[in-house]
Scaffold this motif. Sequence first.
Motif, PDB file in Angstrom:
ATOM      1  N   PRO A  70      -1.383  22.495  29.854  1.00 36.26           N
ATOM      2  CA  PRO A  70      -1.821  22.216  30.360  1.00 36.26           C
ATOM      3  C   PRO A  70      -3.786  22.234  30.976  1.00 36.26           C
ATOM      4  O   PRO A  70      -4.532  22.940  30.455  1.00 36.26           O
ATOM      5  N   TYR A  71      -4.335  21.079  31.245  1.00 37.27           N
ATOM      6  CA  TYR A  71      -5.669  21.427  31.695  1.00 37.27           C
ATOM      7  C   TYR A  71      -5.970  22.111  33.112  1.00 37.27           C
ATOM      8  O   TYR A  71      -5.106  22.039  33.802  1.00 37.27           O
ATOM      9  N   ARG A  72      -7.272  22.584  33.392  1.00 37.66           N
ATOM     10  CA  ARG A  72      -7.941  23.137  33.791  1.00 37.66           C
ATOM     11  C   ARG A  72      -8.893  23.548  34.300  1.00 37.66           C
ATOM     12  O   ARG A  72      -9.460  23.953  33.064  1.00 37.66           O
ATOM     13  N   TYR A  73      -9.715  22.766  34.980  1.00 31.56           N
ATOM     14  CA  TYR A  73     -11.160  23.183  34.931  1.00 31.56           C
ATOM     15  C   TYR A  73     -11.794  24.194  34.816  1.00 31.56           C
ATOM     16  O   TYR A  73     -11.271  25.075  36.208  1.00 31.56           O
ATOM     17  N   GLY A  74     -12.186  24.371  33.985  1.00 28.14           N
ATOM     18  CA  GLY A  74     -12.650  26.321  34.002  1.00 28.14           C
ATOM     19  C   GLY A  74     -11.280  27.523  33.302  1.00 28.14           C
ATOM     20  O   GLY A  74     -11.459  27.790  33.022  1.00 28.14           O
ATOM     21  N   GLY A  75     -10.490  26.640  32.999  1.00 27.16           N
ATOM     22  CA  GLY A  75      -9.415  27.580  32.207  1.00 27.16           C
ATOM     23  C   GLY A  75      -9.849  27.811  31.113  1.00 27.16           C
ATOM     24  O   GLY A  75     -10.594  26.648  30.098  1.00 27.16           O
ATOM     25  N   SER A  76      -9.590  28.619  30.179  1.00 25.88           N
ATOM     26  CA  SER A  76     -10.374  29.849  29.063  1.00 25.88           C
ATOM     27  C   SER A  76      -8.823  30.087  28.210  1.00 25.88           C
ATOM     28  O   SER A  76      -9.415  31.167  27.607  1.00 25.88           O
ATOM     29  N   THR A  80      -3.409  30.323  31.917  1.00 29.61           N
ATOM     30  CA  THR A  80      -4.545  29.883  33.375  1.00 29.61           C
ATOM     31  C   THR A  80      -4.270  28.041  32.871  1.00 29.61           C
ATOM     32  O   THR A  80      -5.187  27.132  33.513  1.00 29.61           O
ATOM     33  N   GLY A  81      -4.369  27.553  31.312  1.00 27.75           N
ATOM     34  CA  GLY A  81      -5.322  25.726  31.190  1.00 27.75           C
ATOM     35  C   GLY A  81      -6.033  25.904  30.257  1.00 27.75           C
ATOM     36  O   GLY A  81      -6.883  27.410  30.478  1.00 27.75           O
ATOM     37  N   PHE A  82      -6.773  24.853  30.308  1.00 26.57           N
ATOM     38  CA  PHE A  82      -7.970  25.015  29.738  1.00 26.57           C
ATOM     39  C   PHE A  82      -8.770  23.852  30.359  1.00 26.57           C
ATOM     40  O   PHE A  82      -7.766  22.768  29.982  1.00 26.57           O
ATOM     41  N   ASP A  83     -10.106  24.163  30.425  1.00 27.18           N
ATOM     42  CA  ASP A  83     -10.908  22.790  29.702  1.00 27.18           C
ATOM     43  C   ASP A  83     -10.885  22.772  29.022  1.00 27.18           C
ATOM     44  O   ASP A  83     -11.367  22.980  27.891  1.00 27.18           O
ATOM     45  N   CYS A  84     -12.176  21.668  29.092  1.00 26.54           N
ATOM     46  CA  CYS A  84     -12.579  21.231  27.131  1.00 26.54           C
ATOM     47  C   CYS A  84     -13.023  21.715  26.473  1.00 26.54           C
ATOM     48  O   CYS A  84     -12.743  22.745  25.518  1.00 26.54           O
ATOM     49  N   SER A  85     -14.118  23.155  26.718  1.00 26.30           N
ATOM     50  CA  SER A  85     -15.013  23.872  25.908  1.00 26.30           C
ATOM     51  C   SER A  85     -14.367  25.072  26.192  1.00 26.30           C
ATOM     52  O   SER A  85     -14.944  25.750  25.037  1.00 26.30           O
ATOM     53  N   GLY A  86     -13.452  25.269  27.420  1.00 27.61           N
ATOM     54  CA  GLY A  86     -12.962  26.494  26.810  1.00 27.61           C
ATOM     55  C   GLY A  86     -11.324  26.869  25.766  1.00 27.61           C
ATOM     56  O   GLY A  86     -11.246  27.932  24.916  1.00 27.61           O
ATOM     57  N   ARG A  89     -13.827  27.221  22.470  1.00 32.32           N
ATOM     58  CA  ARG A  89     -13.981  28.614  22.727  1.00 32.32           C
ATOM     59  C   ARG A  89     -12.811  29.597  22.097  1.00 32.32           C
ATOM     60  O   ARG A  89     -13.211  30.415  21.720  1.00 32.32           O
ATOM     61  N   ALA A  90     -11.566  29.638  23.001  1.00 26.81           N
ATOM     62  CA  ALA A  90     -10.494  30.699  22.946  1.00 26.81           C
ATOM     63  C   ALA A  90      -9.864  30.142  21.190  1.00 26.81           C
ATOM     64  O   ALA A  90      -9.992  31.506  20.980  1.00 26.81           O
ATOM     65  N   VAL A  91     -10.021  28.917  20.456  1.00 27.71           N
ATOM     66  CA  VAL A  91      -9.399  28.294  19.110  1.00 27.71           C
ATOM     67  C   VAL A  91     -10.499  29.181  18.158  1.00 27.71           C
ATOM     68  O   VAL A  91      -9.920  29.852  17.382  1.00 27.71           O
ATOM     69  N   PHE A  92     -12.024  28.903  18.603  1.00 27.74           N
ATOM     70  CA  PHE A  92     -12.967  29.749  17.700  1.00 27.74           C
ATOM     71  C   PHE A  92     -12.415  31.735  17.521  1.00 27.74           C
ATOM     72  O   PHE A  92     -12.592  31.979  15.983  1.00 27.74           O
ATOM     73  N   GLU A  93     -12.595  32.119  18.930  1.00 30.00           N
ATOM     74  CA  GLU A  93     -12.690  33.196  19.369  1.00 30.00           C
ATOM     75  C   GLU A  93     -11.265  34.124  18.069  1.00 30.00           C
ATOM     76  O   GLU A  93     -11.431  34.978  17.723  1.00 30.00           O
ATOM     77  N   GLN A  94      -9.991  32.884  18.367  1.00 29.45           N
ATOM     78  CA  GLN A  94      -8.397  34.040  17.875  1.00 29.45           C
ATOM     79  C   GLN A  94      -8.360  33.827  17.002  1.00 29.45           C
ATOM     80  O   GLN A  94      -7.608  34.533  16.064  1.00 29.45           O
ATOM     81  N   SER A  95      -8.978  31.932  15.824  1.00 30.21           N
ATOM     82  CA  SER A  95      -9.088  32.084  14.692  1.00 30.21           C
ATOM     83  C   SER A  95      -9.534  32.618  13.194  1.00 30.21           C
ATOM     84  O   SER A  95      -9.306  32.743  12.413  1.00 30.21           O
ATOM     85  N   PHE A 146      -8.615  14.417  16.631  1.00 30.02           N
ATOM     86  CA  PHE A 146      -9.333  15.153  17.547  1.00 30.02           C
ATOM     87  C   PHE A 146      -8.489  15.573  17.722  1.00 30.02           C
ATOM     88  O   PHE A 146      -7.855  15.387  19.251  1.00 30.02           O
ATOM     89  N   ILE A 147      -7.892  17.370  18.541  1.00 29.31           N
ATOM     90  CA  ILE A 147      -7.713  17.628  19.266  1.00 29.31           C
ATOM     91  C   ILE A 147      -8.498  18.642  20.792  1.00 29.31           C
ATOM     92  O   ILE A 147      -9.935  18.987  20.333  1.00 29.31           O
ATOM     93  N   HIS A 148      -8.021  18.785  21.569  1.00 28.35           N
ATOM     94  CA  HIS A 148      -8.700  18.176  23.356  1.00 28.35           C
ATOM     95  C   HIS A 148      -8.026  19.241  24.306  1.00 28.35           C
ATOM     96  O   HIS A 148      -7.305  18.417  24.264  1.00 28.35           O
ATOM     97  N   ALA A 149      -8.964  19.645  25.454  1.00 27.75           N
ATOM     98  CA  ALA A 149      -8.202  18.873  26.227  1.00 27.75           C
ATOM     99  C   ALA A 149      -8.842  17.995  27.939  1.00 27.75           C
ATOM    100  O   ALA A 149      -9.844  18.580  28.001  1.00 27.75           O
ATOM    101  N   PRO A 150      -8.121  16.970  27.943  1.00 29.10           N
ATOM    102  CA  PRO A 150      -8.720  16.072  28.663  1.00 29.10           C
ATOM    103  C   PRO A 150      -9.148  16.061  30.075  1.00 29.10           C
ATOM    104  O   PRO A 150     -10.432  15.058  30.113  1.00 29.10           O
ATOM    105  N   ARG A 151      -8.344  16.447  30.879  1.00 28.42           N
ATOM    106  CA  ARG A 151      -8.439  15.716  32.032  1.00 28.42           C
ATOM    107  C   ARG A 151      -7.669  16.784  32.857  1.00 28.42           C
ATOM    108  O   ARG A 151      -6.610  16.720  32.431  1.00 28.42           O
ATOM    109  N   SER A 152      -8.207  16.673  33.826  1.00 31.23           N
ATOM    110  CA  SER A 152      -6.696  17.458  35.443  1.00 31.23           C
ATOM    111  C   SER A 152      -5.758  16.341  35.428  1.00 31.23           C
ATOM    112  O   SER A 152      -5.722  14.681  34.829  1.00 31.23           O
TER     113      SER A 152
END
Length: 187
Positions: A70-76, A80-86, A89-95, A146-152
């Motif tokens: 699920p999308y969550r503003y500020g989520g990382s 907690t869920g993800f927003d787009c930049s979270g 960031r998580a994908v690059f750090e983990q992979s 592209f893959i992304h976390a779109p919106r609430s």
Amino acid sequence: MRFFLVSALLLGSALAHAAPTDGNDDEMARVLEERGVIARLGSQIKQARNDVSEKASDLVVSAMGFLGVPYRYGGSSVETGFDCSGLVRAVFEQSVGKILPRRADQQAAATEVIDRSELKPGDLVFFDTMRRAFSHVGIYVGEGKFIHAPRSGGAVRVEDMRQAYWQTRFNGARRVPLAGESTSASR
């Protein structure tokens, strides 16, 4: 075919939070097949393997593992869920172990500018979705998608950049230099 099976298993391990298994590879393959993951992602995984380094391929497979979170503003995180930049960031750090800045505009500033025609799986794509440059980010997976976390109210998903909504809001493409890869000067 062997890479595809390995990719499906890697993807399955990333989906473990959503589908408990007993560690049996056959069981994981069955779960992925039931969820339609293999049918939906096969061409993107193959495209990533054909076009880019093994690191970028792993990055795309890792990102696909977050589909449906699920999308969550500020989520990382998955919890907690993800927003787009979270998500990015998580994908690059983990992979690949690369830590990117937290916000989309900061990620754009910290990466190498490339032309849209140079996009390869694992590159970042940016959009103006809030009347400001670089307000949304996703990871290019190949074939114009592209893959992304779109919106609430939404969840991590794959979309086509060629759709009118995304075409009119496209803001730029960036490449994240990975260890051991040469980069050209930023433009």
